[in-house]
Design an enzyme around this catalytic site. Structure first.
Site, PDB file in Angstrom:
ATOM      1  N   LYS A  45      16.013  37.391  49.223  1.00  0.00           N
ATOM      2  CA  LYS A  45      17.008  37.988  48.322  1.00  0.00           C
ATOM      3  C   LYS A  45      18.293  37.157  48.281  1.00  0.00           C
ATOM      4  CE  LYS A  45      19.436  41.369  51.224  1.00  0.00           C
ATOM      5  NZ  LYS A  45      20.665  40.604  51.366  1.00  0.00           N
ATOM      6  N   ARG A  69       9.935  44.409  55.142  1.00  0.00           N
ATOM      7  CA  ARG A  69      10.558  44.110  53.860  1.00  0.00           C
ATOM      8  C   ARG A  69      10.348  42.639  53.477  1.00  0.00           C
ATOM      9  NH1 ARG A  69      16.474  46.443  54.916  1.00  0.00           N
ATOM     10  NH2 ARG A  69      16.104  45.295  56.856  1.00  0.00           N
ATOM     11  N   GLU A  84      27.516  38.600  58.829  1.00  0.00           N
ATOM     12  CA  GLU A  84      26.746  38.718  60.071  1.00  0.00           C
ATOM     13  C   GLU A  84      25.589  37.717  60.061  1.00  0.00           C
ATOM     14  OE1 GLU A  84      27.353  40.444  62.896  1.00  0.00           O
ATOM     15  OE2 GLU A  84      25.656  39.186  63.480  1.00  0.00           O
ATOM     16  N   LYS A 140       8.389  38.610  60.811  1.00  0.00           N
ATOM     17  CA  LYS A 140       8.525  37.696  61.951  1.00  0.00           C
ATOM     18  C   LYS A 140       8.229  38.486  63.221  1.00  0.00           C
ATOM     19  CE  LYS A 140      12.846  36.836  63.324  1.00  0.00           C
ATOM     20  NZ  LYS A 140      14.271  36.471  63.295  1.00  0.00           N
ATOM     21  N   PHE A 152      13.818  25.723  62.501  1.00  0.00           N
ATOM     22  CA  PHE A 152      13.534  26.048  61.087  1.00  0.00           C
ATOM     23  C   PHE A 152      12.710  24.969  60.383  1.00  0.00           C
ATOM     24  CE2 PHE A 152      16.354  29.322  62.131  1.00  0.00           C
ATOM     25  CZ  PHE A 152      16.064  30.361  61.267  1.00  0.00           C
ATOM     26  N   ASP A 184      25.807  57.125  57.888  1.00  0.00           N
ATOM     27  CA  ASP A 184      24.691  56.790  56.999  1.00  0.00           C
ATOM     28  C   ASP A 184      24.436  57.984  56.094  1.00  0.00           C
ATOM     29  OD1 ASP A 184      22.397  54.353  57.271  1.00  0.00           O
ATOM     30  OD2 ASP A 184      21.845  56.094  56.052  1.00  0.00           O
ATOM     31  N   ALA A 207       6.314  24.630  59.594  1.00  0.00           N
ATOM     32  CA  ALA A 207       5.498  24.764  58.380  1.00  0.00           C
ATOM     33  C   ALA A 207       4.647  26.027  58.491  1.00  0.00           C
ATOM     34  CB  ALA A 207       4.609  23.536  58.246  1.00  0.00           C
ATOM     35  N   CYS A 216      16.417  39.015  54.247  1.00  0.00           N
ATOM     36  CA  CYS A 216      17.566  38.136  54.012  1.00  0.00           C
ATOM     37  C   CYS A 216      17.252  36.939  53.123  1.00  0.00           C
ATOM     38  CB  CYS A 216      18.139  37.681  55.336  1.00  0.00           C
ATOM     39  SG  CYS A 216      18.946  39.047  56.192  1.00  0.00           S
TER      40      CYS A 216
END
Ligand code: NAD
Length: 433
Positions: free
Chosen positions: A263, A327, A151, A320, A249, A30, A252, A260
């Protein structure tokens, strides 16, 4: 195998630690020296269940090491995964500067055959650009292959997801690349799908776009439910029982966020545009998602009348549960709108408080949900943490100035909330206001 992972973030670090735990020799690179220093001490730089102990364990066994030097990683490995960020540009396109820079540095360091694998989520045709970049900068006659291995892990259960994937997708264009990656993934008890690079890249974007579409679809159904007194939770249950649709998924709420879906949906719209296809369906998915934030604010206004000077407690900041990742978290947009309207915002999250203190300006923080409730005119649920489902609601009600809860994640039962004496608003359910 000797493996190099470039980018020690949510995907790179999990990939590195998991491969190391499976017995491979992994070097993780990194360019953030502070991050590398922390990781070398066996400490994770973000919260992810099970990750820190795995990093510490594999470091100790010397299966995992960290460096800031790409050249060192390239020298010591046969396979190199690129797992750097691909954030959105102002135009919505994916910013591939880091991918290009890493590819260039890999090329400059290569002295014999290497397999370079895209792990980052990238628009279709990035593989071709990576190949071109490697070819431009690599020493003459040094062979290489490019592959794609998207991924699908979920933050919050990333280690488990990495080790137990539904499928592993490998995009290759040579037998050598195919052999290396199929050998690497052989121990995984998952369906291994081998395809060309462009299809592998598209599988990732199409998967995220489809999941985002499911969320926006059920939110659109929720808006219809509110208008006719139906309950979106029941509708989701009913349609989800159809195996062709599935229940997951179809939750509501205030919509998707994170690093993810927003974007990737945006980048997919842009790449489609570039190649001459107008992806109206995805534009609608994004529009519905944006509207859900505004709908939630309207609900707060409906219950509090004027927002100026009102004390609003935000329960949940992370995009979540089980992560401290802020982000593109919906909470950030909602907080900004509330502050703009003059509300006094206080927040609490079981995990993301250190991150939030660093990034959120003009927000007060509470040490627990009960302190958050004290004197609040309204509580807004933004993340469906399990702990919030188990709150002592009677105690919360006594502490609040006004018993108003606006639930952006539908974690409570509207009938029970009414019985407890709350003014309760939720998303797309009968009685939701
Ligand atoms: N977060 C997820 O749940 C998830 C899931 C699947 C795929 N992805 C994709 O994986 C990619 C990485 O996402 P992430 O969440 O891990 O991002 P991240 O920001 O957590 O990690 C990226 C890392 O790359 C490092 N980096 C950036 N430029 C570098 C360079 N030139 N050299 C070396 N290191 C560099 C950064 O310092 C950072 O540590 C993205 O394309 C993302 O869309 C993410």
């Amino acid at each position: 195998m000797e493996i190099c992972i470039i980018g020690a973030g949510h995907v790179g670090l999990v990939t590195a630690a998991c491969f190391a735990d499976l017995g491979h020799k992994v070097i993780c690179v990194d360019n953030d020296a502070k991050k590398v220093a922390t990781l070398r001490k066996g400490r994770s730089t973000f919260y992810e269940p099970g990750l820190e102990s795995m990093v510490a364990r594999t470091l100790k066994k010397k299966h995992l090491s960290f460096t800031t030097e790409i050249a060192e990683g390239v020298r010591r490995s046969q396979v190199i995964f690129i797992a750097v960020g691909t954030p959105p540009l102002a135009s919505g396109e994916a910013d591939l500067t880091a991918v290009e820079e890493v590819a260039r540095q890999i090329a400059l360091a290569m002295t014999s055959y290497r397999l370079v694998v895209e792990k980052s989520t990238v628009p279709v045709e990035t593989g071709r650009w990576v190949h071109r970049t490697l070819k431009s900068f690599v020493r003459k006659n040094v062979p290489f292959d490019v592959a794609s291995n998207p991924e699908f892990l979920r933050e919050g259960s990333a280690v488990h997801d990495f080790l137990h994937p539904d499928r592993v997708v490998i995009g290759v264009e040579s037998q050598a690349a195919r052999k290396i990656l199929t050998d690497l993934y052989k121990p995984f008890k998952a369906h291994l799908m081998v395809t060309d690079i462009a299809s592998a890249e598209l599988i990732k974007h199409a998967s995220n776009a489809f999941l985002a579409m499911k969320i926006s679809f059920i939110n659109a159904i929720g808006s219809v439910c509110e208008r006719v007194g139906a309950d979106v939770e029941k509708v989701a249950e009913g349609i989800g029982m159809d195996r062709r649709i599935g229940r997951s998924f179809l939750n509501a709420g205030v919509g998707y966020g994170g690093f993810c879906f927003p974007k990737d949906v945006e980048a997919f719209i842009r790449i489609a545009e570039k190649i001459g296809y107008d992806f109206d369906l995805l534009k609608a998915v994004k529009q519905i998602n944006d509207d859900q934030r505004r709908l939630l604010i309207k609900k707060v206004e409906k219950h509090l009348w004027n927002l100026k000077g009102k004390r609003v407690g935000i329960l949940g900041l992370a995009f979540k549960p089980e992560t401290d990742d802020l982000r593109f978290a919906p909470a950030l947009e909602v907080i900004a709108a509330l502050i703009k309207a003059g509300a006094k915002v206080i927040a609490y999250d079981p995990c993301a408080m250190p991150e939030a203190r660093r990034h959120l300006k003009g927000v007060g923080f509470a040490k627990d949900p009960y302190e958050l409730a004290r004197g609040a005119d309204c509580l807004v649920i933004m993340t469906e943490w399990k702990a919030f489902k188990e709150l002592q609601l009677n105690r919360i009600k006594k502490l609040m100035r006004q018993p108003v809860i606006v639930d952006g994640r539908n974690i409570y039962d509207p009938i029970e909330m009414k019985r407890l004496g709350f003014d309760y608003a939720c998303m797309g359910r009968s009685g939701a206001v």
